[in-house]
Scaffold this active site. Structure first.
Site, short mmCIF file in Angstrom:
data_model
loop_
_atom_site.label_atom_id
_atom_site.label_comp_id
_atom_site.label_asym_id
_atom_site.label_seq_id
_atom_site.Cartn_x
_atom_site.Cartn_y
_atom_site.Cartn_z
N ASP A 86 4.22 -10.11 11.15
CA ASP A 86 5.83 -11.01 10.93
C ASP A 86 6.54 -10.51 12.38
OD1 ASP A 86 5.62 -9.02 9.80
OD2 ASP A 86 6.18 -10.37 7.72
N HIS A 128 5.44 -12.10 -1.91
CA HIS A 128 4.81 -12.02 -0.88
C HIS A 128 3.99 -11.36 0.09
CE1 HIS A 128 9.57 -10.39 0.27
NE2 HIS A 128 8.43 -9.88 1.26
N GLU A 138 5.98 -16.58 1.38
CA GLU A 138 6.84 -16.23 0.04
C GLU A 138 6.39 -17.13 -0.83
OE1 GLU A 138 9.33 -15.13 0.04
OE2 GLU A 138 10.87 -14.97 1.44
N ASN A 189 9.04 -10.72 -4.98
CA ASN A 189 8.57 -12.01 -5.49
C ASN A 189 6.38 -11.68 -5.38
OD1 ASN A 189 8.43 -12.83 -2.78
ND2 ASN A 189 9.74 -14.39 -3.39
C1 F6R Z 1 6.60 -6.82 6.26
C2 F6R Z 1 5.93 -7.52 5.67
C3 F6R Z 1 6.70 -7.72 3.87
C4 F6R Z 1 7.27 -6.03 3.66
C5 F6R Z 1 7.55 -6.91 2.29
C6 F6R Z 1 8.40 -5.37 1.54
O1 F6R Z 1 5.85 -6.91 7.74
O2 F6R Z 1 5.80 -8.73 5.44
O3 F6R Z 1 5.87 -8.54 3.59
O4 F6R Z 1 5.92 -5.56 3.97
O5 F6R Z 1 8.65 -7.16 2.36
O6 F6R Z 1 8.99 -4.54 2.18
P1 F6R Z 1 9.02 -2.97 1.51
O7 F6R Z 1 8.09 -1.91 2.12
O8 F6R Z 1 10.18 -2.81 2.67
O9 F6R Z 1 9.68 -2.39 0.21
#
Ligand code: F6R
Length: 260
Positions: free
Chosen positions: A67, A138, A143, A136
């Site tokens: 992303d 994702h 989401e 959540n």
């Molecule tokens: C990042 C991504 C997100 C993160 C998720 C967890 O490229 O795709 O799905 O993996 O938000 O984030 P952290 O590792 O910061 O807790």
């Protein structure tokens, strides 16, 4: 689903690193799907160390990131392009032309999303997709409520995700409201998925990922249906799972992760 239990964040990172290094050593043109955020930082540090020790070369590797924020260009220190350059790509020998991230400043979002999917196909698909887990549920920036059939697309970020990511910015108002993300169907086409989970605050999400019914309201639950998922989680992240099943081997799939 294979669950590897790591002692702590460092061990989780090292186990993931060993697995990727092995894959890269054994394949002529490895294709990796990569994530950003806090979780994979230790993995990237370890990959750089292995490269510096001469144990692995990344010259044949292609990468596709999950992303990118909408509105942040390459030179923005909060863009995922910057993150990846800073935390990995600038320190290893992967050729720039083999690195791919969604374009956050695209003027033609739909076409660029289609092109991204095509580039993944042309590379032969993703061998191993590294994922982190959102509080959540994702995965990528998909989401709750995102269709399981989704492909690379523009998404509205949930307020909770913006709040969680505000730590990288000077305040929540600076966090973009949209992102481009690989879709859930795109992620599920990866041959193997490596889900990294660390810390107590992820314990509930990890438990739900493994145990909730497979539903678009908790996107990561779809991973229960993928044929090759390895979860590498530290003890804190696994605390709710272990509490539910009992510490002493209630869940047959939980193994001690081995860090070389
Ligand atoms: C990042 C991504 C997100 C993160 C998720 C967890 O490229 O795709 O799905 O993996 O938000 O984030 P952290 O590792 O910061 O807790």
């Amino acid at each position: 689903m294979q669950i590897l239990k790591a002692k702590d964040y460092e061990e989780m990172s090292r186990i993931a690193c060993n697995l990727l290094v092995e894959h890269i050593q054994q394949n002529e043109s490895p294709v990796l799907g990569l994530a950003t955020g806090s979780t994979p930082e230790g993995l990237y540090r370890c990959l750089i160390e292995e490269y510096k020790k001469g144990k692995v070369s990344f010259h044949n590797m292609s990468t596709f990131n999950l992303d990118e924020y909408v509105g942040l260009g390459v030179e923005d220190a909060n863009s995922y392009q910057w993150y990846m350059t800073d935390k990995l790509f600038a320190h290893i020998d992967v050729p720039t032309r083999q690195i791919h991230l969604p374009n956050g400043i695209s003027q033609e979002v739909e076409q660029d999303c289609l092109d991204y999917e095509r580039q993944i196909q042309e590379a032969g698909g993703i061998d191993i997709q590294v994922l982190g887990l959102g509080l959540n549920g994702h995965i990528g920036f998909n989401e709750p409520g995102t269709p399981f059939s989704s492909r690379t697309h523009a998404v509205e970020l949930a307020q909770s995700t913006r709040r969680a990511n505000a730590r990288f910015f000077s305040g929540i108002e600076e966090v973009p409201t949209q992102a481009i993300s690989m879709g859930i169907a795109s992620i599920m086409e990866s041959k193997k998925i490596l889900l990294l989970v660390s810390g107590k605050e992820k314990a509930e999400a990890l438990y739900q990922m493994m145990n909730s019914e497979v539903s678009e309201s908790f996107p990561a639950s779809i991973l229960q249906t993928h044929p090759d998922v390895t979860v590498i989680a530290d003890e804190l992240a696994l605390s709710k799972v272990l509490e539910f099943y009992g510490e002493d081997g209630g869940i047959p799939e939980v193994e001690e992760g081995k860090a070389r």
